[in-house]
Design an enzyme around this catalytic site. Sequence first.
Site, PDB file in Angstrom:
ATOM      1  N   ARG A 195       0.846  -1.193   0.000  1.00  0.00           N
ATOM      2  CA  ARG A 195       0.000   0.000   0.000  1.00  0.00           C
ATOM      3  C   ARG A 195       0.879   1.241   0.000  1.00  0.00           C
ATOM      4  O   ARG A 195       1.681   1.436   0.914  1.00  0.00           O
ATOM      5  CB  ARG A 195      -0.875   0.036   1.267  1.00  0.00           C
ATOM      6  CG  ARG A 195      -1.666  -1.227   1.493  1.00  0.00           C
ATOM      7  CD  ARG A 195      -3.156  -1.037   1.366  1.00  0.00           C
ATOM      8  NE  ARG A 195      -3.807  -2.341   1.184  1.00  0.00           N
ATOM      9  CZ  ARG A 195      -4.617  -2.928   2.072  1.00  0.00           C
ATOM     10  NH1 ARG A 195      -4.927  -2.286   3.191  1.00  0.00           N
ATOM     11  NH2 ARG A 195      -5.146  -4.099   1.831  1.00  0.00           N
TER      12      ARG A 195
ATOM     13  N   GLU B  98       0.955   4.053   1.139  1.00  0.00           N
ATOM     14  CA  GLU B  98       0.444   4.999   2.134  1.00  0.00           C
ATOM     15  C   GLU B  98       1.598   5.487   2.993  1.00  0.00           C
ATOM     16  O   GLU B  98       2.542   4.754   3.246  1.00  0.00           O
ATOM     17  CB  GLU B  98      -0.571   4.310   3.055  1.00  0.00           C
ATOM     18  CG  GLU B  98      -1.909   4.065   2.404  1.00  0.00           C
ATOM     19  CD  GLU B  98      -2.829   3.240   3.315  1.00  0.00           C
ATOM     20  OE1 GLU B  98      -2.508   3.066   4.496  1.00  0.00           O
ATOM     21  OE2 GLU B  98      -3.866   2.785   2.803  1.00  0.00           O
TER      22      GLU B  98
ATOM     23  N   ARG C  79       0.013   2.510  12.495  1.00  0.00           N
ATOM     24  CA  ARG C  79      -1.064   1.669  11.984  1.00  0.00           C
ATOM     25  C   ARG C  79      -0.785   1.119  10.584  1.00  0.00           C
ATOM     26  O   ARG C  79      -1.369   0.157  10.170  1.00  0.00           O
ATOM     27  CB  ARG C  79      -2.394   2.420  11.975  1.00  0.00           C
ATOM     28  CG  ARG C  79      -2.784   2.977  13.327  1.00  0.00           C
ATOM     29  CD  ARG C  79      -4.206   3.526  13.288  1.00  0.00           C
ATOM     30  NE  ARG C  79      -5.185   2.460  13.336  1.00  0.00           N
ATOM     31  CZ  ARG C  79      -6.260   2.390  12.583  1.00  0.00           C
ATOM     32  NH1 ARG C  79      -6.487   3.293  11.663  1.00  0.00           N
ATOM     33  NH2 ARG C  79      -7.117   1.406  12.698  1.00  0.00           N
ATOM     34  N   HIS C  80       0.039   1.785   9.826  1.00  0.00           N
ATOM     35  CA  HIS C  80       0.211   1.365   8.448  1.00  0.00           C
ATOM     36  C   HIS C  80       1.670   1.158   8.075  1.00  0.00           C
ATOM     37  O   HIS C  80       2.554   1.772   8.621  1.00  0.00           O
ATOM     38  CB  HIS C  80      -0.391   2.416   7.501  1.00  0.00           C
ATOM     39  CG  HIS C  80      -1.874   2.521   7.636  1.00  0.00           C
ATOM     40  ND1 HIS C  80      -2.713   1.545   7.197  1.00  0.00           N
ATOM     41  CD2 HIS C  80      -2.649   3.486   8.192  1.00  0.00           C
ATOM     42  CE1 HIS C  80      -3.958   1.903   7.466  1.00  0.00           C
ATOM     43  NE2 HIS C  80      -3.955   3.067   8.075  1.00  0.00           N
TER      44      HIS C  80
ATOM     45  N   GLU D 288      -8.949  -2.225  14.418  1.00  0.00           N
ATOM     46  CA  GLU D 288      -9.422  -3.147  13.402  1.00  0.00           C
ATOM     47  C   GLU D 288      -8.269  -4.024  12.927  1.00  0.00           C
ATOM     48  O   GLU D 288      -7.217  -3.518  12.578  1.00  0.00           O
ATOM     49  CB  GLU D 288      -9.984  -2.311  12.235  1.00  0.00           C
ATOM     50  CG  GLU D 288     -10.526  -3.135  11.083  1.00  0.00           C
ATOM     51  CD  GLU D 288      -9.665  -3.005   9.853  1.00  0.00           C
ATOM     52  OE1 GLU D 288      -9.452  -1.880   9.379  1.00  0.00           O
ATOM     53  OE2 GLU D 288      -9.191  -4.053   9.359  1.00  0.00           O
TER      54      GLU D 288
ATOM     55  N   SER E  75     -10.992  -7.053   8.005  1.00  0.00           N
ATOM     56  CA  SER E  75     -12.126  -6.478   7.323  1.00  0.00           C
ATOM     57  C   SER E  75     -12.586  -7.526   6.323  1.00  0.00           C
ATOM     58  O   SER E  75     -11.767  -8.153   5.652  1.00  0.00           O
ATOM     59  CB  SER E  75     -11.681  -5.199   6.620  1.00  0.00           C
ATOM     60  OG  SER E  75     -12.807  -4.459   6.242  1.00  0.00           O
TER      61      SER E  75
ATOM     62  N   ARG F  24      -0.077  -6.556  12.871  1.00  0.00           N
ATOM     63  CA  ARG F  24      -1.000  -5.886  13.791  1.00  0.00           C
ATOM     64  C   ARG F  24      -1.591  -6.864  14.801  1.00  0.00           C
ATOM     65  O   ARG F  24      -1.752  -6.531  15.974  1.00  0.00           O
ATOM     66  CB  ARG F  24      -2.110  -5.191  12.999  1.00  0.00           C
ATOM     67  CG  ARG F  24      -1.604  -3.934  12.274  1.00  0.00           C
ATOM     68  CD  ARG F  24      -2.622  -3.385  11.301  1.00  0.00           C
ATOM     69  NE  ARG F  24      -3.900  -3.049  11.904  1.00  0.00           N
ATOM     70  CZ  ARG F  24      -4.101  -2.021  12.728  1.00  0.00           C
ATOM     71  NH1 ARG F  24      -3.091  -1.231  13.054  1.00  0.00           N
ATOM     72  NH2 ARG F  24      -5.292  -1.789  13.221  1.00  0.00           N
TER      73      ARG F  24
END
Lengths: 538, 538
Positions: free
Chosen positions: B307, B309, B315-316, B458, B461, B509
Site C-alpha cells: 500500500r 500509504e 497503523r500502516h 481493526e 475487514s 497488527r
Amino acid sequence: MTEGKETDKKGAAAAESGEKSKGQMRKEAKKAEKAAKRAADKEQKGGQQQAETDGPDISQGKYGVQEMNQSKVKNVVDIINVKDLKVKDAGNKVWIRGRLHTSRAKGKQCFFVIRDQQETVQCLAFVNERISKQMIKFISHISKESIVDVEAEIVKADEKIESCSQQNIELHVHQVWVVSASAPQLPLLIEDAARKVTDEEEGNFARVNQDTRLDNRILDLRTPANQAIFRLEAGVCSLFRDVLTKQGFVEIHTPKIISAASEGGANVFKVSYFKGSAYLAQSPQLYKQMAIAADFGKVFTVGGVFRAEDSNTHRHLTEFVGLDMEMAFKFHYHEVVDTIGNMFTQIFKGLRDKFQGEIATVNTQYPSEPFKFLDPPLRLEFPEAVSMLREAGVEMGDEDDLSTPAEKLLGRLVKAKYDTDFFILDKFPLAVRPFYTMPDPNNQKYSNSYDMFMRGEEILSGAQRIHDPNFLTERAKLHGVELNTIAAYIDSFRYGCPPHAGGGIGMERVTMLYLGLDNIRNNMDLITYVDILADTPP
Amino acid sequence: MTEGKETDKKGAAAAESGEKSKGQMRKEAKKAEKAAKRAADKEQKGGQQQAETDGPDISQGKYGVQEMNQSKVKNVVDIINVKDLKVKDAGNKVWIRGRLHTSRAKGKQCFFVIRDQQETVQCLAFVNERISKQMIKFISHISKESIVDVEAEIVKADEKIESCSQQNIELHVHQVWVVSASAPQLPLLIEDAARKVTDEEEGNFARVNQDTRLDNRILDLRTPANQAIFRLEAGVCSLFRDVLTKQGFVEIHTPKIISAASEGGANVFKVSYFKGSAYLAQSPQLYKQMAIAADFGKVFTVGGVFRAEDSNTHRHLTEFVGLDMEMAFKFHYHEVVDTIGNMFTQIFKGLRDKFQGEIATVNTQYPSEPFKFLDPPLRLEFPEAVSMLREAGVEMGDEDDLSTPAEKLLGRLVKAKYDTDFFILDKFPLAVRPFYTMPDPNNQKYSNSYDMFMRGEEILSGAQRIHDPNFLTERAKLHGVELNTIAAYIDSFRYGCPPHAGGGIGMERVTMLYLGLDNIRNNMDLITYVDILADTPP
C-alpha cells in the site's frame, strides 16, 4: 433452494432454523416464489408456453432458479459433499450442491452428472408421480457449469458407472434448484480439458489447446488434475515449513520492496516509490543472512520472488514462490547440506504418503514415472559430475558451469547409475558462483556451494556464505561489485556473525518435477496461475 | 576452535572426525596455529610485549582468535546450547557458543556473560594452574557481541545469579576462542536496548532511542523481546494456517505483480514491466475470489501486501504480511463469520498455551495486560455499536463509518461491558464498503460485511462478496468504477460461482495488539523489520 414454495423442504427449513415464525417464512417464501418463478420463466424461455400442452405442473416448487443468495436464512437443510455419499445410505434422501458437469435428456428422462471439486456422481430424473415433463425440460436446459442444489434418493447402481468417481451410486432426483447459473456458451468443457494427455491422437475426442486454457483459467482450474496440483503445491509448502519448524527454524518475512537490487542489478523490476524509486527483491537471501547475524540461528521464509526474465520457457517465471532457508552451523556447511537433504526426503515421503489420491489424479491426465529418491540422499561432488559427463561425450572444462542440456543429461546418468531422481551436487567451481560464496579452503578452484536436482533440473541453489566483512569486501571487489550498493549488507556482519549456509527453492518447480510434468510444454503455466490471473503485459 | 594448537581439544577433533590422518591434522593445525597466532597478536595489541613480564604463557593454545570458518573440519566437539546447561551436570566440562554479552575484568579474574539467543550464563576465568594472566587479559579485551566458543566446567552457583537466565549455574572457564569478532565500538548495547520500558525515568540507566535502534536493526533484533516477538509472529502465521488447513482450506499463492490496480487505483505502487507497466497488488482478494469461482471451496494465502500509504503512523506500513482467507458457504455468510471467529479463538489459545515463555519475555520489557477473549467470540451489529458510542457522547449518523478514535473508544466500552479484547462488528453501512460488498437483503442501508477488532483496533475487514456478475456490474457502475478495469474480475463469475465471503488480516497488527504493544510509539517498526532492513527511501 433457500427460497421457493411452501414444500417439505421449506417446512424442514423453518423447523431447523427455528429463527423465523411460520408467518415470516411464508411471507418470504411467497416473495421468493415470485422471484424464482420470474427467473425460471426466463430460464425456461419458450418452455412455459408449452406448459398447457404438457398439462398442470405437478413439480411446481420442486425446481427452479434460486434468488441470488444474500444470506437471508441459515442452515435450511444439510448439504453433504459428493465424496461423502455412501452405498450403505441407499434409500436415504440427501441434498448435494455441485456443478452440472454433463447432462443428457432422453425422452421422459434426464441423466446428469454433478461435480463437486474432484468428485462426480450420476443423477437421474424421470417423469413419474412427482416429476413433471416441465421439470425434466427445465433440468435439460440448465447450462453446464451452473451450480445446482439437488435433493435425491441414494440408489445402489445396477452396474458400475465408469464415468463418475462415485461408481456404485446413482441419485434419483426429487428437487433441482439452480444456485448460480453459468453462461450457456462455454469456451471449453471440463471433460475435454481433463482428457488424458497422450502422444498419439486417440479417436475424435476434442482437445483444448494451451491458449484456450490460459484465457479461461477459471474453467481450466476446475479440472481434477489442476484441483490436485494446487493441493500438492499447498502440500509442498506445508511440508517444507513443518519439517523445518520441528527442527527449531523460525519463519521470517523479508521485504519485497527494497532500495537496491539484491543480486547485482540485472533482471530487476523497478518500482515508483513515492518521489523516488525502489526495486522488487529478486531473492530473500540477503535478509535471511541478516536474520542470522541478528541471532535467529535457523530461519525460513516462503514468499514471492521477482525476476525480470523472459518467461517464455517452462523454467522461469517473472514471479514465483520461493521456499528459502538459512542456518548457522557450528563447524562445517555440510551440517546445512544434510539438513536440506533430509528436508527434501521428508517432503518426498510426505507427498507420497499424504497425497496419494492427488498424485493419482494428476497421473490420470498426465501419466509419468513415480518419483524416486534415496534416504539419505545422494551427494556428488562437481568433479565427479564432470567425469560422468565427459564419459558420456560432453566436452567441458573443470571450472565450467553446467549448461541446461548438461544438467538434464547428468540427471539421466545419475538415475541410471544410482536409481534416484534427486541428488545433491556439491563443490561448484568458485568462478561460476556469486561473490558472497565461501571458497573451498582445500582447493581454490572450488567453493562451498551446491545445487540440488530433481529429474535433471536444478531446484535449489545454495552455499556457505562469507560471514567475515573484510573477506566479503575483498571478494566483492574482485567481482567488480560496487561497494556502496552493498554497504548495508556488508555492515550487517560487522558485529559478529556465525558461519552459515542456506538455499532457495522454487516451489512450483519442485511440484512440477515431483509429478513428472517436465516434459509437457508450458506446463509450468498450468501450475502457477500467477501470470495468467495477473494478466500482465508480456 | 576448529583450528589452534595440538591440544586435548585437537586430539578430540582428530579422534571424532576420523577423516584425516594424524599427519594431515598436524599439518593443518600448524598452518592454522600460525594464522590464529597472527590474529591473536593483532587482537591482544600491546599485550604480547608485556608477556615477558607476565612470565611464560601456560595457557598457550587454550585461547585466541579462530581462523575464519571455511568448513575445514566436521564435528570437532559437541557444542551445547546455553538453555540446555543443567545444575545436575555440575562437574562436567562442556563447550558452548554464544555472544560476549558483558565482561568485567577484576585483577586476576574476569567475569563475563555469554548470550545464546534469549539465554544467558555467567562465566568466570581466574588465574590458576592452567589459566595465565595473558589469557585473562585476552578475554577482557574481546569486544562485546563477538561470537566465542567457551570450554568450561559447570559449577553450581553459590547464590542466585539475578542478571542471567541461568541463575543457578556458573561456568569455570578452560578455553576461550573467538569465532567471529565484533567491531569494538557498538552503537548500542543489547542490555540497554533490552531495558524495561516504563513511564518514569528509573535511575540513570542508558536508554536507546528509536532512531538508533532502527539504524542498527541487526543489534536491536538481538534483544530478548525482539527475539520473542519474531517467534510470536511465526506462531500467528503457523496457527492461522494450521487451523484453516484442518478445516479443509487449501493454501494458494496470488500474484503480486498485476496488470490493474486491484482496489481502485489510489495508493498503488507502479512497476516498470518490460516495455509496459504493472502494479503491486494491494490485496489478494480478487484472486482469492477467482479461486472460489474455480471450485477450491475454501482457500487461504499468506503473503506480502503493498500500500502506497504514508507509514509514519504505527497503523500502516507500505508493505505488510496479509493473512487472507475466502470461503464458499451454503446459506448464510455467518457460516464464514463463525469460521473466522473460531479461528481467532484458536490463534489466541495457541499463543497463550504454546508461547508462554515468549509472551513473558516481551512483557518483561513492555509490560501489558494479558489479552482477553470470549469463546465463542462476541458479535455485535453496527447499530448497537452506534448506540454505545452515542451513549458515550459521540455524535455520529447511522451510516457513518467509525473514525479511529471512535473505534478505540468502542474497544474500551466493549471491554468494560463484555470483558473481551476481541469482538466482531457485523452489518456495516453499505455506503462505507466497496462496490463488491453484498447488500443486506433485509435493510438496504446495511451490508453483509464485518470488521474484527483487537484492543479497539481493526485487524480484519471482510464481507460476503457479490457472486452474480450482473448485480456486480450494476453495483460497480453505481460506485463509478470503470468497468473495463475490472472486466476480468467480473468475467470470473460468469460460469457459475457459489456464494462466498472472506476477510484479510494484518499479521503484524495481530501480533502487536495481542502483546498489548499498541501504546508504544513506532512499535510497529519494532516488529516488522521490513521497512528497516529494506532501507527504502521515505
